[in-house]
Design a protein around this motif. Structure first.
Motif, mmCIF file in Angstrom:
data_model
loop_
_atom_site.group_PDB
_atom_site.id
_atom_site.type_symbol
_atom_site.label_atom_id
_atom_site.label_comp_id
_atom_site.label_asym_id
_atom_site.label_seq_id
_atom_site.Cartn_x
_atom_site.Cartn_y
_atom_site.Cartn_z
ATOM 1 N N LEU A 1 0.814 -1.219 0.000
ATOM 2 C CA LEU A 1 0.000 0.000 0.000
ATOM 3 C C LEU A 1 0.853 1.278 0.000
ATOM 4 O O LEU A 1 0.714 2.139 0.870
ATOM 5 N N PRO A 2 1.764 1.418 -0.964
ATOM 6 C CA PRO A 2 2.483 2.691 -1.082
ATOM 7 C C PRO A 2 1.505 3.790 -1.480
ATOM 8 O O PRO A 2 0.326 3.520 -1.764
ATOM 9 N N ALA A 3 1.956 5.026 -1.496
ATOM 10 C CA ALA A 3 1.046 6.135 -1.805
ATOM 11 C C ALA A 3 1.778 7.212 -2.582
ATOM 12 O O ALA A 3 3.008 7.333 -2.514
ATOM 13 N N ILE A 4 1.006 7.987 -3.330
ATOM 14 C CA ILE A 4 1.558 9.202 -3.930
ATOM 15 C C ILE A 4 1.419 10.314 -2.903
ATOM 16 O O ILE A 4 0.338 10.528 -2.343
ATOM 17 N N VAL A 5 2.515 10.987 -2.616
ATOM 18 C CA VAL A 5 2.515 12.089 -1.652
ATOM 19 C C VAL A 5 3.237 13.282 -2.263
ATOM 20 O O VAL A 5 3.973 13.146 -3.236
ATOM 21 N N LYS A 6 3.010 14.439 -1.665
ATOM 22 C CA LYS A 6 3.711 15.649 -2.097
ATOM 23 C C LYS A 6 4.738 16.028 -1.047
ATOM 24 O O LYS A 6 4.468 15.957 0.157
ATOM 25 N N GLY A 7 5.930 16.389 -1.508
ATOM 26 C CA GLY A 7 6.980 16.807 -0.595
ATOM 27 C C GLY A 7 7.007 18.313 -0.432
ATOM 28 O O GLY A 7 6.388 19.054 -1.204
#
Length: 259
Positions: A24-30
């Motif tokens: 369950l990886p995710a797209i995130v914003k840094g």
């Protein structure tokens, strides 16, 4: 030799889960404004999968293969408090601290061996690298390769170094080869294994390996269930890799026979 320089980024937004991944990886914003695929320390294989992902990715980069930029990503405890999905909520809660991010390649497609070809030297490098790091998860069912801008990109090395799930027997793996290479998705296209082996020997010198291993966060190497110290584990990873490289001819023969 250029030392690797891994940036550390703070997660500022959880964008969406990637449910095709078992962990369950995710797209995130840094906080640098870029999107990343975040691999969580709180997922099934925990910090060991992050270590394998990191080592495999940086060794692939050292070989001149295309790998998304890897960054260390700080996740604070605020995200789990606003997440309605209980499974994701728990994952975020157990992943507070330092995680691993891969630069998100927008528009990339999963490599399909039935429709895409790879040049022989690239295929051979990937096959031999996966033999060296004992990566059991680059098969036709799950290629863990992307096509982006008409180039092959190597991702998802988290199933490598499976010996580190039981440190008490890690030395038993030093004398082994990697018979599972017979299932590798690029094996049939890997027709320049000898040339790739020569390149690997020139590029993966001990100083490069040591530099990669020295960049593993100390925190990832701490585990109450293991008797080995972080320093001992770093030494073991280096010994494992240098031993594998010392018998690259055997790995070439094994892959050639499997073809």
């Amino acid at each position: 030799m250029n030392k690797i320089d891994i940036r550390t980024v703070d997660v500022v937004q959880y964008v969406q889960p990637l449910r095709e991944g078992g962990s369950l990886p995710a797209i995130v914003k840094g906080d640098d404004g870029f999107l990343y695929v975040l691999k969580f320390r709180g997922a099934g294989q925990g910090k060991k999968a992050l270590i394998a992902e990191f080592i495999g990715g940086e060794l692939a980069r050292a070989l001149g293969l295309h790998v998304p930029e890897l960054v260390f990503m700080n996740l604070d405890n605020s995200f789990s408090k606003t997440e309605p999905d209980e499974e994701i909520q728990d994952l975020l809660k157990f992943s507070v601290g330092l995680n691993l991010g891969l630069h998100f390649l927008s528009g990339a497609i999963t490599f399909d061996p039935l429709v895409s070809t790879v040049d022989a030297i690239t295929a051979s490098k990937v096959v031999l690298l996966d033999s060296i790091i004992s990566n059991i998860d680059r098969t036709a069912k799950n290629t863990n390769l992307l096509k982006w801008n008409n180039e092959l990109w190597v991702i998802d090395n988290g199933a490598s170094f499976y010996f580190h799930h039981n440190w008490s027997t890690w030395e038993n793996h030093l004398s082994r080869t990697f018979p599972l290479i017979k299932d590798h998705v690029l094996l049939q296209q890997a027709t320049k294994l000898n040339d790739a082996a020569k390149a690997i020997e020139l590029l993966l010198i001990k100083e490069v390996i040591t530099d990669v291993i020295s960049n593993i966060p100390e925190d990832w190497l701490l585990d109450e269930a293991d008797s080995m110290t972080p320093k001992d584990k770093r030494i073991a990873y280096i010994e494992y890799l240098t031993t594998r490289l010392s018998k690259i001819d055997l790995l070439v023969k094994e892959a050639t026979d499997a073809r």
